[in-house]
Design a protein around this motif. Structure first.
Motif, PDB file in Angstrom:
ATOM      1  N   ALA A 138       0.816  -1.216   0.000  1.00 51.25           N
ATOM      2  CA  ALA A 138       0.000   0.000   0.000  1.00 51.25           C
ATOM      3  C   ALA A 138       0.848   1.264   0.000  1.00 51.25           C
ATOM      4  CB  ALA A 138      -0.946   0.006   1.205  1.00 51.25           C
ATOM      5  N   HIS A 188      -3.963  -4.720  -8.965  1.00 49.63           N
ATOM      6  CA  HIS A 188      -4.552  -3.646  -8.159  1.00 49.63           C
ATOM      7  C   HIS A 188      -5.009  -4.165  -6.797  1.00 49.63           C
ATOM      8  CE1 HIS A 188      -6.895  -0.056  -7.186  1.00 49.63           C
ATOM      9  NE2 HIS A 188      -7.878  -0.863  -6.862  1.00 49.63           N
ATOM     10  N   THR A 192      -3.522  -2.832  -3.099  1.00 53.86           N
ATOM     11  CA  THR A 192      -4.365  -1.954  -2.270  1.00 53.86           C
ATOM     12  C   THR A 192      -5.071  -2.655  -1.116  1.00 53.86           C
ATOM     13  OG1 THR A 192      -6.239  -2.279  -3.788  1.00 53.86           O
ATOM     14  CG2 THR A 192      -4.791  -0.403  -4.209  1.00 53.86           C
ATOM     15  N   MET A 195      -4.886  -1.420   2.853  1.00 53.99           N
ATOM     16  CA  MET A 195      -5.727  -0.420   3.503  1.00 53.99           C
ATOM     17  C   MET A 195      -7.017  -1.047   4.014  1.00 53.99           C
ATOM     18  SD  MET A 195      -3.923   2.279   3.474  1.00 53.99           S
ATOM     19  CE  MET A 195      -5.199   3.326   4.142  1.00 53.99           C
ATOM     20  N   THR A 244     -15.798   1.660  -0.311  1.00 51.00           N
ATOM     21  CA  THR A 244     -14.512   2.316  -0.584  1.00 51.00           C
ATOM     22  C   THR A 244     -13.662   1.510  -1.563  1.00 51.00           C
ATOM     23  OG1 THR A 244     -13.605   1.272   1.416  1.00 51.00           O
ATOM     24  CG2 THR A 244     -14.438   3.530   1.609  1.00 51.00           C
ATOM     25  N   THR A 245     -13.740   0.183  -1.496  1.00 49.37           N
ATOM     26  CA  THR A 245     -12.993  -0.642  -2.453  1.00 49.37           C
ATOM     27  C   THR A 245     -13.519  -0.459  -3.862  1.00 49.37           C
ATOM     28  OG1 THR A 245     -12.521  -2.289  -0.734  1.00 49.37           O
ATOM     29  CG2 THR A 245     -12.257  -2.983  -3.021  1.00 49.37           C
ATOM     30  N   ILE A 247     -15.071   2.199  -5.036  1.00 44.82           N
ATOM     31  CA  ILE A 247     -14.664   3.537  -5.486  1.00 44.82           C
ATOM     32  C   ILE A 247     -13.199   3.531  -5.901  1.00 44.82           C
ATOM     33  CG2 ILE A 247     -14.295   5.915  -4.733  1.00 44.82           C
ATOM     34  CD1 ILE A 247     -16.763   5.631  -2.978  1.00 44.82           C
ATOM     35  N   GLY A 248     -12.351   2.840  -5.132  1.00 38.33           N
ATOM     36  CA  GLY A 248     -10.943   2.760  -5.480  1.00 38.33           C
ATOM     37  C   GLY A 248     -10.716   2.045  -6.799  1.00 38.33           C
ATOM     38  N   MET A 249     -11.470   0.997  -7.054  1.00 39.92           N
ATOM     39  CA  MET A 249     -11.313   0.269  -8.312  1.00 39.92           C
ATOM     40  C   MET A 249     -11.760   1.111  -9.510  1.00 39.92           C
ATOM     41  SD  MET A 249     -12.594  -3.512  -7.065  1.00 39.92           S
ATOM     42  CE  MET A 249     -12.044  -4.450  -8.497  1.00 39.92           C
ATOM     43  N   THR A 251     -11.670   4.539  -9.590  1.00 42.19           N
ATOM     44  CA  THR A 251     -11.003   5.846  -9.696  1.00 42.19           C
ATOM     45  C   THR A 251      -9.508   5.816  -9.401  1.00 42.19           C
ATOM     46  OG1 THR A 251     -11.508   6.383  -7.374  1.00 42.19           O
ATOM     47  CG2 THR A 251     -13.142   7.015  -9.028  1.00 42.19           C
ATOM     48  N   SER A 252      -8.926   4.668  -9.053  1.00 40.88           N
ATOM     49  CA  SER A 252      -7.524   4.653  -8.637  1.00 40.88           C
ATOM     50  C   SER A 252      -6.673   3.664  -9.426  1.00 40.88           C
ATOM     51  CB  SER A 252      -7.424   4.307  -7.138  1.00 40.88           C
ATOM     52  OG  SER A 252      -8.134   5.252  -6.364  1.00 40.88           O
ATOM     53  N   GLU A 273     -12.141   6.206 -16.053  1.00 43.10           N
ATOM     54  CA  GLU A 273     -11.147   7.221 -15.705  1.00 43.10           C
ATOM     55  C   GLU A 273     -10.047   7.301 -16.765  1.00 43.10           C
ATOM     56  OE1 GLU A 273      -8.659   6.655 -12.382  1.00 43.10           O
ATOM     57  OE2 GLU A 273      -8.610   4.462 -12.527  1.00 43.10           O
TER      58      GLU A 273
END
Length: 318
Positions: A138, A188, A192, A195, A244-245, A247-249, A251-252, A273
């Motif tokens: 992370a 990914h 990640t 976290m 949150t996971t 959203i991370g997938m 946008t990150s 994105e």
């Protein structure tokens, strides 16, 4: 009848102040109650101001900009033309199909840190070392991670060499359109999940350990303890990690996509994105990119609310 006793009065020295009762005025009590009511709003105001200025206002500008044109029609109102162009673009449709793939792979991305956090909580041998090792990815940059896995997953790289030792043919991990997206998502998740692991461990800190001890005394197996004790006790934590996971997938993953595949092969690893960056930075179509951003926000909102509703219903059924 005996005479009444005369009360004895203590002599008061000259200059000694006479004690007085404190009488609370209604104005002071009302002022304090008003201050107590306003205190939460005062504390929340800075955060709300930051969110409004740096989040909501740009979001409103982006939505408004998505209804204007690009190129020769720059600044002109074009209605829904940008949205119609999006859903006629094969690259954008491919990116939306990949969003569906991410939703299907989301349980894996949540299950892995959840199980690892459970093992750490149950103090398996070496749990202190595992806690550090699991969190280490992370802190790495997505660019560094992408470069490392480009070497590991190369056609002549260590991964295929390892497969060759067990008699399996080489796999074109990043060059096969049917496999590349799974490879990037797997990287990914590895990069990640530390976290999410920390969040799960924080949730375990609020779990009643006596319930687990009682289940063990009653002879419940580990899968039953997880299903009937740990999962219901961590329902709020699981909801948070799922949202949150996801959203991370969504946008990150730009850094990994840019370094590992560049959106290829054949556009198979495009995500919204990455499509937004391509239209804005490479094609010079900011209005179309704003429309794609608005669609992505809507998808994230619908998927997040849907996941919360499903998890809450599952929690009530348990």
């Amino acid at each position: 009848m005996p005479p009444l006793a005369t009360p004895v009065r203590t002599p008061v020295r000259p200059g000694t102040p006479t004690p007085r009762r404190r009488v609370r005025s209604g104005r002071g009590a009302a002022g304090r109650s008003r201050a107590e009511r306003l205190a939460p709003y005062v504390l929340v105001a800075p955060a709300a101001l930051i969110i409004g200025v740096f989040r909501l206002y740009p979001l409103a500008l982006g939505v408004n900009f998505s209804f204007t044109g690009d190129g020769d029609r720059n600044g002109q109102a074009v209605g829904l033309d940008n949205y119609a162009a999006l859903f006629e673009d094969p690259l954008f449709l491919a990116s939306m199909r990949n969003v569906g793939l991410l939703v299907l792979l989301l349980p894996v991305a949540v299950l892995i840190p959840g199980l690892l956090a459970t093992f750490i909580y149950l103090r398996v041998p070496g749990h202190r070392v595992y806690r550090s090792v699991y969190f280490f990815p992370a802190v790495l940059s997505p660019v560094i991670i992408g470069a490392i896995f480009n070497l590991l997953l190369a056609f002549d790289g260590p991964a295929n060499a390892l497969l060759g030792t067990v008699g399996l043919g080489p796999v074109d991990w990043l060059g096969d359109p049917d496999i590349a997206m799974f490879a990037v998502v797997g990287v990914h998740i590895w990069a990640t999940f530390g976290m999410a692991l920390v969040v799960f461990l924080a949730g375990f800190a609020t779990l009643d350990a006596s319930l687990i001890d009682a289940a063990r005394v009653d002879g419940a197996s580990l899968p039953r303890v997880v299903r009937h004790v740990i999962v219901p006790g961590l329902s709020r934590t699981i909801q948070f990690v799922v949202v949150t996971t996801m959203i991370g997938m969504l946008t990150s993953m730009f850094g990994l996509l840019y370094v590992m595949t560049g959106g290829g092969p054949e556009g198979s690893t495009y995500l919204p994105e990455y499509y937004i960056w391509f239209q804005q930075g490479q094609m010079g179509r900011p209005a179309l990119a704003s429309a794609a951003s608005t669609v992505l926000f809507g998808v994230m909102l619908v998927v997040g609310l849907g996941q919360i509703a499903v998890l809450r219903r599952a929690g009530r059924e348990d």
